[in-house]
Design an enzyme around this catalytic site. Structure first.
Site, PDB file in Angstrom:
ATOM      1  N   ARG A   1       1.018  -1.174   0.113  1.00  0.00           N
ATOM      2  CA  ARG A   1       0.048   0.067  -0.004  1.00  0.00           C
ATOM      3  C   ARG A   1       0.991   1.457   0.021  1.00  0.00           C
ATOM      4  O   ARG A   1       1.796   1.354   1.043  1.00  0.00           O
ATOM      5  CB  ARG A   1      -0.911  -0.195   1.451  1.00  0.00           C
ATOM      6  CG  ARG A   1      -1.741   1.146   1.272  1.00  0.00           C
ATOM      7  CD  ARG A   1      -2.795   1.144   2.497  1.00  0.00           C
ATOM      8  NE  ARG A   1      -3.178   2.564   2.638  1.00  0.00           N
ATOM      9  CZ  ARG A   1      -3.378   3.280   3.571  1.00  0.00           C
ATOM     10  NH1 ARG A   1      -2.785   3.130   4.543  1.00  0.00           N
ATOM     11  NH2 ARG A   1      -3.984   4.263   3.484  1.00  0.00           N
TER      12      ARG A   1
ATOM     13  N   HIS B   1      -3.241  10.926   0.660  1.00  0.00           N
ATOM     14  CA  HIS B   1      -2.786  10.682   1.967  1.00  0.00           C
ATOM     15  C   HIS B   1      -2.230  12.310   2.677  1.00  0.00           C
ATOM     16  O   HIS B   1      -1.025  12.515   2.989  1.00  0.00           O
ATOM     17  CB  HIS B   1      -1.763   9.746   1.974  1.00  0.00           C
ATOM     18  CG  HIS B   1      -1.401   8.994   3.254  1.00  0.00           C
ATOM     19  ND1 HIS B   1      -1.496   7.916   3.577  1.00  0.00           N
ATOM     20  CD2 HIS B   1      -1.022   9.541   4.499  1.00  0.00           C
ATOM     21  CE1 HIS B   1      -1.137   7.468   4.757  1.00  0.00           C
ATOM     22  NE2 HIS B   1      -0.783   8.550   5.323  1.00  0.00           N
TER      23      HIS B   1
ATOM     24  N   GLU C   1      -7.588   8.330   6.188  1.00  0.00           N
ATOM     25  CA  GLU C   1      -7.907   8.615   7.555  1.00  0.00           C
ATOM     26  C   GLU C   1      -8.384  10.163   7.408  1.00  0.00           C
ATOM     27  O   GLU C   1      -7.903  11.084   7.808  1.00  0.00           O
ATOM     28  CB  GLU C   1      -6.668   8.713   8.284  1.00  0.00           C
ATOM     29  CG  GLU C   1      -5.914   7.494   8.591  1.00  0.00           C
ATOM     30  CD  GLU C   1      -4.993   7.427   9.633  1.00  0.00           C
ATOM     31  OE1 GLU C   1      -4.429   8.547  10.068  1.00  0.00           O
ATOM     32  OE2 GLU C   1      -4.509   6.377  10.351  1.00  0.00           O
TER      33      GLU C   1
ATOM     34  N   ASN D   1      -7.384   1.509   9.987  1.00  0.00           N
ATOM     35  CA  ASN D   1      -5.786   1.731  10.448  1.00  0.00           C
ATOM     36  C   ASN D   1      -6.279   1.752  11.978  1.00  0.00           C
ATOM     37  O   ASN D   1      -6.849   2.594  12.428  1.00  0.00           O
ATOM     38  CB  ASN D   1      -5.348   3.219  10.006  1.00  0.00           C
ATOM     39  CG  ASN D   1      -5.022   3.243   8.620  1.00  0.00           C
ATOM     40  OD1 ASN D   1      -5.150   2.291   8.057  1.00  0.00           O
ATOM     41  ND2 ASN D   1      -4.630   4.271   8.158  1.00  0.00           N
TER      42      ASN D   1
ATOM     43  N   TYR E   1      -4.461   1.912  15.763  1.00  0.00           N
ATOM     44  CA  TYR E   1      -3.160   2.361  16.609  1.00  0.00           C
ATOM     45  C   TYR E   1      -3.471   1.912  18.130  1.00  0.00           C
ATOM     46  O   TYR E   1      -2.825   1.286  18.700  1.00  0.00           O
ATOM     47  CB  TYR E   1      -2.496   3.646  16.488  1.00  0.00           C
ATOM     48  CG  TYR E   1      -1.838   3.488  15.036  1.00  0.00           C
ATOM     49  CD1 TYR E   1      -0.673   3.024  14.903  1.00  0.00           C
ATOM     50  CD2 TYR E   1      -2.563   4.113  13.848  1.00  0.00           C
ATOM     51  CE1 TYR E   1      -0.011   2.829  13.768  1.00  0.00           C
ATOM     52  CE2 TYR E   1      -1.882   3.973  12.545  1.00  0.00           C
ATOM     53  CZ  TYR E   1      -0.818   3.532  12.342  1.00  0.00           C
ATOM     54  OH  TYR E   1      -0.063   3.490  11.360  1.00  0.00           O
TER      55      TYR E   1
ATOM     56  N   GLU F   1      -3.321  -0.206   7.961  1.00  0.00           N
ATOM     57  CA  GLU F   1      -2.189   0.384   8.727  1.00  0.00           C
ATOM     58  C   GLU F   1      -2.152  -0.347  10.276  1.00  0.00           C
ATOM     59  O   GLU F   1      -3.134  -0.226  10.615  1.00  0.00           O
ATOM     60  CB  GLU F   1      -2.036   1.843   9.162  1.00  0.00           C
ATOM     61  CG  GLU F   1      -1.817   2.516   7.738  1.00  0.00           C
ATOM     62  CD  GLU F   1      -1.625   4.040   7.957  1.00  0.00           C
ATOM     63  OE1 GLU F   1      -1.262   4.766   9.057  1.00  0.00           O
ATOM     64  OE2 GLU F   1      -1.720   4.706   7.012  1.00  0.00           O
TER      65      GLU F   1
END
Ligand code: FCB
Length: 438
Positions: A69, A113, A158, A281, A283, A343
């Site tokens: 990606r 992005h 995002e 994504n 985290y 991600e």
């Protein structure tokens, strides 16, 4: 076929910002303003991937991954974000695509992005509805060149972070601190997604996705004010971006915006055009309490404590990923398309040893536990079809500059030299083991 890959983004790795006709992006402008990034770091050179892309494909081949990606820099393809196309910019992504395919690696491009052409920012950027239309035009240009070779395309990365960090808090480009007045940035990005999805399909793209950054929201207590604040945060971070795309409606935003007149008739139909996949994504989870009196935002982020942290200070909560995925399934049911984890990864204080190795055991532990969480969610019925480590290379981590190292591969930013870390070896073995199992 489950996709195992790594992820990067154009401004974070490419460098060559003034080469081959590339225009300026908001990140070029922002990073060059005094005090915006740690130690004034910029992406001018970054990992010099624009020149070293062959070597980087070699690193991915060595890893045994079947997907990559990356993001396409809009200002390389259309230097002013509208009109004229820069052939050399498109050629670069075609070389990269063909190089990946020759190595047996599926390219998975993301079209935005965060590096908006500066010329569009000068006309209002994502606060201006017209940017959505410009984005669809640019998406069509890239897809007309590459749709014949690339099945899965991601429109935005995002949109929450781009709205919140870039336009509400001003800690990312374009550096606006509009707080809740930044809401039109969410809508215009989502409209851009919907229009681009149509443009991509018209150009022959088979699979369209959007990547949202989602977080499980934990209320600081079961007291009503904290629960209410957690709900507000869940709306503004998660549902604001998932509901319109998956359900064709916004959550109730009346408490956060004096007017919603930036949402026009028909927009939600455009935004909710069917998706083939949802990129997630992940985290960490977020712990939310009621705001102190007089606070503009309807919540306070208290930080999650009691867990190990990464170099960035982010809590390491692998089960949060399982919680997030099963929660999405519970919330959206049949409206939830197949998911790719686009991600996941961590920054660590990596250093080269005297032997020239990087012993990043903490990253190995992080990745192992998070991949296990993905597999646990799959076992609970969530249709996850891919996992991409953030990131292939140490790179320009936005406002943190080169201070946060997220790569499976160490980069010496003075020389550009790449050194695979211990986690690279571990991920290679993990991917190989999975491929034998399935
Ligand atoms: C995500 C971004 C990515 C990278 C990681 C650490 O929010 O999409 O570019 O910076 O965080």
């Amino acid at each position: 076929m489950f996709l195992w890959g790594t992820a990067t983004a154009a401004y974070q790795i490419e460098g060559a910002v003034a080469e081959d006709g590339r225009g300026a992006s908001v990140w070029d402008t922002f990073a060059h303003e005094p005090g915006r990034t740690r130690d004034g770091h910029t992406g001018d050179v970054a990992c010099d991937h624009y020149h070293r892309w062959r070597e980087d494909i070699g690193l991915m081949s060595g890893l045994g991954v079947n997907a990559y990606r990356f993001s396409v820099a809009w200002p390389r393809v259309q230097p002013t974000g509208a009109g004229e196309v820069n052939p050399k910019g498109l050629d670069f992504y075609e070389r990269l695509t063909d190089g990946l395919l020759a190595a047996g690696i599926q390219p998975v491009p993301t079209l935005f992005h965060w590096d908006l052409p500066q010329a569009l920012q000068d006309q209002g950027g994502w606060m201006n509805r017209d940017t959505a239309r410009r984005f669809a035009d640019y998406a069509a240009i890239v897809a007309e060149r590459l749709a014949d070779r690339i099945p899965l395309w991601i429109t935005l990365n995002e949109p929450f972070v781009h709205m919140a960090f870039g336009h509400a808090m001003g800690i990312h480009a374009p550096g606006q601190a509009l707080l809740l007045d930044a809401l039109p940035v969410a809508h215009h990005q989502l409209l851009g997604h919907g229009l681009a999805a149509g443009a991509l399909r018209a150009a022959g793209v088979r699979e369209v996705a959007i990547t949202n950054n989602c977080t499980p929201v934990w209320a600081a207590s079961q007291e009503e004010p904290d629960v209410k604040a957690a709900d507000a945060y869940d709306i503004l971070h998660n549902r604001l971006f998932n509901d319109p795309v998956l359900l064709g409606e916004y959550p109730d935003l009346s408490a956060y915006a004096p007017t919603l007149d930036f949402i026009h008739d028909g927009d939600l139909e455009t935004i909710s055009a069917p998706l083939d996949a949802l990129g997630i994504n992940y985290y960490n989870p977020t712990r939310i309490a009621a705001p102190p009196p007089g606070e503009v935002l309807p919540f306070t982020d208290t930080g999650v404590t009691g867990y190990p942290t990464t170099a960035f200070g982010w809590p390491v909560v692998p089960d949060g990923l399982r919680e997030l995925l099963t929660g999405l399934k519970a919330r959206y049911g049949d409206a939830l398309p197949p998911i790719h984890i686009t991600e996941n990864g961590c920054s660590q204080p990596d250093e080269l040893t005297g032997l020239g190795t990087v012993e990043d055991q903490a990253r190995i532990d992080y990745l192992r536990a998070h991949i296990d969480a993905v597999m646990a969610a799959r076992a609970e019925g969530v249709d996850v079809r891919g996992y991409f480590v953030w990131s292939l290379l140490d790179n320009f981590e936005w406002a943190e500059g080169y201070h946060q190292r997220f790569g499976l591969v160490h980069v010496d930013f003075a020389t550009g030299r790449r050194t695979p870390k211990a986690s690279y070896e571990w991920f290679r073995e993990r991917v190989a083991a999975q491929n034998t199992d399935t």
